[in-house]
Design a protein around this motif. Structure first.
Motif, PDB file in Angstrom:
ATOM      1  N   THR A  20       5.281  26.833  57.617  1.00 14.73           N
ATOM      2  CA  THR A  20       6.131  27.958  57.236  1.00 14.73           C
ATOM      3  C   THR A  20       6.153  28.979  58.367  1.00 14.73           C
ATOM      4  O   THR A  20       5.107  29.415  58.839  1.00 14.73           O
ATOM      5  N   ILE A  21       7.360  29.352  58.792  1.00 17.47           N
ATOM      6  CA  ILE A  21       7.537  30.311  59.881  1.00 17.47           C
ATOM      7  C   ILE A  21       8.288  31.521  59.342  1.00 17.47           C
ATOM      8  O   ILE A  21       9.381  31.381  58.789  1.00 17.47           O
ATOM      9  N   SER A  22       7.708  32.694  59.510  1.00 16.09           N
ATOM     10  CA  SER A  22       8.344  33.931  59.052  1.00 16.09           C
ATOM     11  C   SER A  22       9.599  34.194  59.870  1.00 16.09           C
ATOM     12  O   SER A  22       9.618  33.996  61.083  1.00 16.09           O
ATOM     13  N   ASP A  23      10.659  34.663  59.174  1.00 16.38           N
ATOM     14  CA  ASP A  23      11.887  34.995  59.902  1.00 16.38           C
ATOM     15  C   ASP A  23      11.921  36.470  60.308  1.00 16.38           C
ATOM     16  O   ASP A  23      12.903  36.953  60.857  1.00 16.38           O
ATOM     17  N   GLY A  24      10.830  37.205  60.022  1.00 16.59           N
ATOM     18  CA  GLY A  24      10.737  38.603  60.410  1.00 16.59           C
ATOM     19  C   GLY A  24      11.460  39.560  59.481  1.00 16.59           C
ATOM     20  O   GLY A  24      11.468  40.766  59.704  1.00 16.59           O
ATOM     21  N   GLN A  25      12.102  39.039  58.441  1.00 10.02           N
ATOM     22  CA  GLN A  25      12.850  39.878  57.511  1.00 10.02           C
ATOM     23  C   GLN A  25      12.400  39.648  56.062  1.00 10.02           C
ATOM     24  O   GLN A  25      13.161  39.894  55.131  1.00 10.02           O
ATOM     25  N   GLY A  26      11.177  39.169  55.905  1.00  5.30           N
ATOM     26  CA  GLY A  26      10.642  38.936  54.570  1.00  5.30           C
ATOM     27  C   GLY A  26      10.863  37.533  54.052  1.00  5.30           C
ATOM     28  O   GLY A  26      10.354  37.168  53.011  1.00  5.30           O
ATOM     29  N   GLY A  27      11.616  36.747  54.760  1.00  8.70           N
ATOM     30  CA  GLY A  27      11.869  35.362  54.365  1.00  8.70           C
ATOM     31  C   GLY A  27      11.072  34.409  55.239  1.00  8.70           C
ATOM     32  O   GLY A  27      10.292  34.827  56.096  1.00  8.70           O
ATOM     33  N   ALA A  28      11.272  33.155  55.011  1.00 13.35           N
ATOM     34  CA  ALA A  28      10.555  32.146  55.786  1.00 13.35           C
ATOM     35  C   ALA A  28      11.422  30.911  55.962  1.00 13.35           C
ATOM     36  O   ALA A  28      12.330  30.651  55.180  1.00 13.35           O
ATOM     37  N   GLU A  29      11.115  30.190  56.992  1.00 11.62           N
ATOM     38  CA  GLU A  29      11.799  28.932  57.287  1.00 11.62           C
ATOM     39  C   GLU A  29      10.734  27.856  57.378  1.00 11.62           C
ATOM     40  O   GLU A  29       9.632  28.107  57.880  1.00 11.62           O
TER      41      GLU A  29
END
Length: 109
Positions: A20-29
C-alpha cells in the motif's frame, strides 16, 4: 494423491505481494512487489461466464502447484509475463508439507 513428476514444474512464475502506497491526500494505491521467482505447475481448472453492463466476462481458474511455502497471505498474486493470477486460497494437497497448491483466478493478460 497422484504422483507428481518434478519435471511438471515447468512454468516460471513471479510471486507478488501487495504494497500500500499513500497518495499524499489521505488515500492509498496498491502496488505489487516481487517476493520470489519460482518454478511451478500451472493447471487450468475451470472457465465460467458472467454478465455485466459491458458484456460478458470470462472467468478462468487455475491451480498452481509449487514447493511448500509458509509465507502466503491474502491479496498475493502470481505473474507470468503479462498474465496475472490472483490467489483465492491455498492448501497442502496431501498434508505432507512437500507442496502447496493455490487456487487462482486469471485477472490480467
Amino acid at each position: 494423491m497422484r504422483a507428481l513428476d518434478p519435471g511438471a514444474f515447468s512454468a516460471r512464475l513471479e510471486l507478488l505481494t501487495p504494497v500500500t502506497i499513500s497518495d499524499g491526500q489521505g488515500g492509498a494505491e496498491i502496488s505489487y512487489s516481487l517476493v520470489e521467482t519460482l518454478w511451478a505447475r500451472l493447471e487450468p481448472v475451470s472457465i465460467g461466464f458472467d454478465e455485466s453492463a459491458n458484456g460478458s466476462i470470462v472467468r478462468v481458474t487455475h491451480e498452481i502447484w509449487m514447493r511448500a511455502r509458509s509465507d502466503l497471505a491474502p491479496g498475493m498474486r502470481f505473474r507470468m509475463g503479462s498474465r496475472i493470477f490472483a490467489i483465492s486460497g491455498w492448501r497442502d494437497p496431501d498434508e505432507t508439507g512437500r507442496y502447496t497448491v493455490c487456487r487462482t483466478e486469471e485477472i490480467g493478460r
